[in-house]
Design an enzyme around this catalytic site. Structure first.
Site, PDB file in Angstrom:
ATOM      1  N   LYS A 212     -20.543  -1.301  18.467  1.00  0.00           N
ATOM      2  CA  LYS A 212     -21.205   0.147  18.072  1.00  0.00           C
ATOM      3  C   LYS A 212     -22.816  -0.211  18.031  1.00  0.00           C
ATOM      4  O   LYS A 212     -23.715   0.629  18.584  1.00  0.00           O
ATOM      5  CB  LYS A 212     -20.831   0.570  16.746  1.00  0.00           C
ATOM      6  CG  LYS A 212     -21.528   1.967  16.370  1.00  0.00           C
ATOM      7  CD  LYS A 212     -20.997   2.493  15.161  1.00  0.00           C
ATOM      8  CE  LYS A 212     -21.782   3.663  14.318  1.00  0.00           C
ATOM      9  NZ  LYS A 212     -21.301   4.102  13.342  1.00  0.00           N
ATOM     10  N   GLU A 218     -22.087 -12.072  15.764  1.00  0.00           N
ATOM     11  CA  GLU A 218     -20.912 -12.871  16.440  1.00  0.00           C
ATOM     12  C   GLU A 218     -20.519 -12.485  17.913  1.00  0.00           C
ATOM     13  O   GLU A 218     -20.379 -13.028  18.905  1.00  0.00           O
ATOM     14  CB  GLU A 218     -19.612 -12.450  15.757  1.00  0.00           C
ATOM     15  CG  GLU A 218     -19.573 -13.153  14.256  1.00  0.00           C
ATOM     16  CD  GLU A 218     -20.249 -12.302  13.194  1.00  0.00           C
ATOM     17  OE1 GLU A 218     -20.882 -11.451  13.735  1.00  0.00           O
ATOM     18  OE2 GLU A 218     -20.141 -12.603  11.871  1.00  0.00           O
ATOM     19  N   GLY A 273     -17.036   2.093  12.297  1.00  0.00           N
ATOM     20  CA  GLY A 273     -16.471   1.065  13.044  1.00  0.00           C
ATOM     21  C   GLY A 273     -14.871   0.772  12.948  1.00  0.00           C
ATOM     22  O   GLY A 273     -14.012   0.845  13.817  1.00  0.00           O
ATOM     23  N   GLU A 359     -13.227  -2.243   3.427  1.00  0.00           N
ATOM     24  CA  GLU A 359     -14.553  -2.031   3.569  1.00  0.00           C
ATOM     25  C   GLU A 359     -15.054  -0.537   3.286  1.00  0.00           C
ATOM     26  O   GLU A 359     -15.861  -0.279   2.983  1.00  0.00           O
ATOM     27  CB  GLU A 359     -14.710  -2.443   5.110  1.00  0.00           C
ATOM     28  CG  GLU A 359     -16.178  -2.731   5.334  1.00  0.00           C
ATOM     29  CD  GLU A 359     -16.492  -3.137   6.852  1.00  0.00           C
ATOM     30  OE1 GLU A 359     -16.860  -4.410   7.173  1.00  0.00           O
ATOM     31  OE2 GLU A 359     -16.056  -2.315   7.802  1.00  0.00           O
ATOM     32  N   LYS A 518     -25.199 -10.871   5.986  1.00  0.00           N
ATOM     33  CA  LYS A 518     -25.627 -10.917   7.285  1.00  0.00           C
ATOM     34  C   LYS A 518     -27.233 -11.492   7.275  1.00  0.00           C
ATOM     35  O   LYS A 518     -27.559 -12.389   7.757  1.00  0.00           O
ATOM     36  CB  LYS A 518     -25.935  -9.730   7.954  1.00  0.00           C
ATOM     37  CG  LYS A 518     -24.384  -9.206   8.466  1.00  0.00           C
ATOM     38  CD  LYS A 518     -24.632  -7.994   9.221  1.00  0.00           C
ATOM     39  CE  LYS A 518     -23.310  -7.399   9.610  1.00  0.00           C
ATOM     40  NZ  LYS A 518     -23.495  -5.948  10.260  1.00  0.00           N
TER      41      LYS A 518
HETATM   42  O1  F6P Z   1     -20.034  -6.220   9.429  1.00  0.00           O
HETATM   43  C1  F6P Z   1     -19.317  -5.020   9.235  1.00  0.00           C
HETATM   44  C2  F6P Z   1     -19.191  -4.200  10.491  1.00  0.00           C
HETATM   45  O2  F6P Z   1     -20.393  -3.416  10.270  1.00  0.00           O
HETATM   46  C3  F6P Z   1     -18.146  -3.201  10.657  1.00  0.00           C
HETATM   47  O3  F6P Z   1     -18.145  -2.254   9.817  1.00  0.00           O
HETATM   48  C4  F6P Z   1     -17.969  -2.816  11.890  1.00  0.00           C
HETATM   49  O4  F6P Z   1     -16.774  -2.630  12.205  1.00  0.00           O
HETATM   50  C5  F6P Z   1     -18.214  -4.353  12.542  1.00  0.00           C
HETATM   51  O5  F6P Z   1     -19.263  -4.882  11.679  1.00  0.00           O
HETATM   52  C6  F6P Z   1     -18.638  -4.457  13.931  1.00  0.00           C
HETATM   53  O6  F6P Z   1     -20.003  -3.783  14.320  1.00  0.00           O
HETATM   54  P1  F6P Z   1     -20.393  -3.622  15.851  1.00  0.00           P
HETATM   55  O7  F6P Z   1     -19.289  -2.455  16.462  1.00  0.00           O
HETATM   56  O8  F6P Z   1     -21.498  -2.750  15.446  1.00  0.00           O
HETATM   57  O9  F6P Z   1     -20.608  -4.719  16.342  1.00  0.00           O
END
Ligand code: F6P
Length: 554
Positions: A212, A218, A273, A359, A518
């Site tokens: 998103k 990662e 998410g 979460e 993070k």
């Molecule tokens: O770190 C938690 C989080 O923000 C979740 O809420 C989310 O699902 C995940 O990271 C992945 O986020 P993105 O889709 O922005 O990579």
């Protein structure tokens, strides 16, 4: 001011006080006795909706408990909150957004304005975009750089951009379309990338960068590794667009990575998410099971949405499960909740519900920033039965903690092998039965005497054989796993989590706690790699950094 901006302190509500009194009266409540005294108990405490059957009769409740819990929900203004959720009000107050995952399963004819713009046409436009892509891949029309059709799709994403799609695509394996295999790459651990890439051929692999934010460490690292691997395997920069697509609300970052505009599927800030598998984040699901099955999944979730919105709380599955969670967490001291699917295909549901619940409801302040005055979300854990029976169920049966459990089981197996499914189903039922019945001291002694043991041996062994019982569980039965029923099941848990957040007055849709890790991750990385020689904030972290640096120096 909207009511969720000034949430009630649930512990001050009159129903809360009444429940606290009622809890004392329930101290000696025995489920065994309740069943023997009330032949209607199973019928009274069970219900069906959207292809799911819920038996919640094996709980530490009577009719009065349910009445008081429902009163609590009313006093906490749950109905208003449900309507606010579906109407797109700014329930995610700390981020100033609505939480509109329910919009993703609504019919196109519905109207749902967000900031004055009806979002339903856009939701369905993206579904059509997905249909087109899935069709082209399934029909072999989407070709890789060597003109071969795509055989493998790798979803690169983590958290909600991984767990929901993985759960659903693997749970619906019996509906899999031949020809396309789906893989998931989530962790930054190079071993995961190494093992997966070794099984793939670049010329027939499509990567979906699913993020998103398009800023998750990662995911970006894995996407970069995948791009380097693709180039090293013989793919060219010019053909990159044939092998990389994205799902993101951050178009610029996706374009900068090298993905073509027309291959970026949008996400909206009003979908969280962990609630996003119904959006284009569900592309790997659609690729695995086909678009018509994906739409069935949506319609199952929609059916549960309607149930949640309209059913009276006494007959409302997500609301009842939410209230039972409040009952145990806030009045019986339960700290965790086990999710025990008795089905190989549902084996990933515990992981998905862990993120969904923990979460969402792992919060200590209410929507207005004031501290909560009671416990909030439990630890969610568990795993597939029967395996758990030979691992952690011992603690459920004889440990010192009260751990409510949800058993989930289909009546019909897709893969009948001899009488395995009968045994699987029997094991599921006998576990909830054993948790409820337990074994009394008298029964333990009788059993030991039946083995002709001397009386002193009977007395020595009996305490170890006593099983307290009276331990609560719900059983969710599906006729067999299908896209519709799975959609309803996952949506039911989403609504359970939301209903609890309303009762506690917290925001289920933000996750600020994740951010600190993070931020600190970046500064630890700089110290590990020598770009920051300042000592870490604490000696433990510095000691561990030195350990790593010492090993990598020499
Ligand atoms: O770190 C938690 C989080 O923000 C979740 O809420 C989310 O699902 C995940 O990271 C992945 O986020 P993105 O889709 O922005 O990579």
């Amino acid at each position: 001011m909207a009511y969720y901006q000034t949430p009630l302190d649930v512990t001050t509500l009159s129903a809360w006080q009444a429940l606290a009194q009622h809890r004392l009266a329930m101290q000696d409540f025995s489920m065994r006795e309740a069943f023997s005294q009330d032949s209607e108990r199973f019928k009274e405490f069970s219900l069906s909706s959207s292809g799911l059957f819920l038996d919640y009769s094996k709980n530490l409740i009577d009719r009065q408990t349910r009445e008081l819990l429902v009163r609590l929900a009313r006093e906490a203004k749950l109905q208003e909150a449900i309507e606010a959720l579906f109407n797109g009000e700014l329930l995610n107050a700390s981020e100033g957004r609505p939480a509109l995952h329910t919009a993703l399963r609504r019919p196109v004819a519905d109207r749902l304005p967000v900031n004055g713009v009806n979002v339903m046409p856009e939701v369905h436009r993206v579904l059509n975009q997905m249909t087109e892509l899935v069709g082209r891949i399934h029909d072999g029309l989407w070709r890789g750089y060597s003109e071969k059709p795509i055989t493998d799709v790798v979803n690169i994403g983590i958290g909600g951009s991984f767990l929901g799609p993985q759960l659903v695509s693997e749970a619906l394996l019996p509906f899999a379309q031949r020809g396309v295999r789906c893989h998931y790459l989530a962790n930054i651990d190079g071993s995961e990338f190494h093992e997966l890439s070794a099984s793939l051929r670049a010329e027939t692999t499509l990567f979906i960068v699913s993020s998103k934010s398009f800023s998750t460490l990662e995911t970006l690292k894995n996407a970069q590794a995948a791009r380097s691997w693709y180039l090293a395997q013989g793919g060219s920069q010019a053909d990159l667009y044939k092998h990389f697509i994205a799902v993101s609300s951050n178009r610029e970052a996706a374009v900068e990575f090298g993905i073509r505009e027309e291959n970026i599927f949008p996400m909206w800030d009003w979908v969280g998410g962990r609630y996003s598998l119904w959006s284009a984040i569900g592309l790997p699901i659609a690729l695995a099971i086909g678009m018509s099955n994906f739409k069935e999944l949506l319609s199952g979730a929609y059916s549960m949405d309607q149930h949640f919105l309209t059913a009276p709380f006494e007959r409302n599955m997500p609301v009842l499960l939410a209230l039972l969670g409040v009952w145990y967490g806030n009045f019986w001291g339960a700290q965790s909740h086990a999710i025990l699917p008795y089905d190989h295909y549902l084996r990933n549901i515990t992981k998905h519900l862990q993120q969904l619940d923990m979460e969402s409801n792992g919060k200590s302040v209410r929507q207005d920033g004031s501290p909560v005055s009671c416990d909030t979300g439990p630890v969610i854990w568990g795993g597939v039965g029967c395996n758990g029976q030979h691992a952690y169920h011992q603690l459920l049966h004889q440990g010192t903690q009260l751990i409510p459990a949800d058993f989930i089981v289909p009546v019909v197996s897709y893969n009948p092998v001899a009488d395995h499914h009968q045994w699987l189903y029997a094991n599921c039922l006998s576990q909830s039965q054993a948790l409820m019945l337990g074994k009394t001291r008298a029964e333990a002694e009788e059993e030991l005497r039946g083995k002709c043991l001397p009386e002193d041996e009977v007395q020595r062994l009996a305490p170890h054989k006593v099983i307290p019982g009276n331990r609560p569980s719900n059983t969710l039965v599906l006729e067999r796993i299908s896209p519709r029923r799975l959609g309803a099941l996952v949506a039911m848990y989403e609504h359970k989590v939301f209903a609890q957040s309303v009762i506690w007055g917290i925001n289920a849709f933000d996750q600020w706690g994740v951010e600190l890790g993070k931020e600190l991750g970046k500064s630890v990385y700089q110290r590990l790699t020598g770009s920051n020689e300042q000592p870490a904030e604490d000696a433990s972290t510095q000691g561990l950094i030195d350990f790593f640096r010492g090993r990598h120096r020499g």
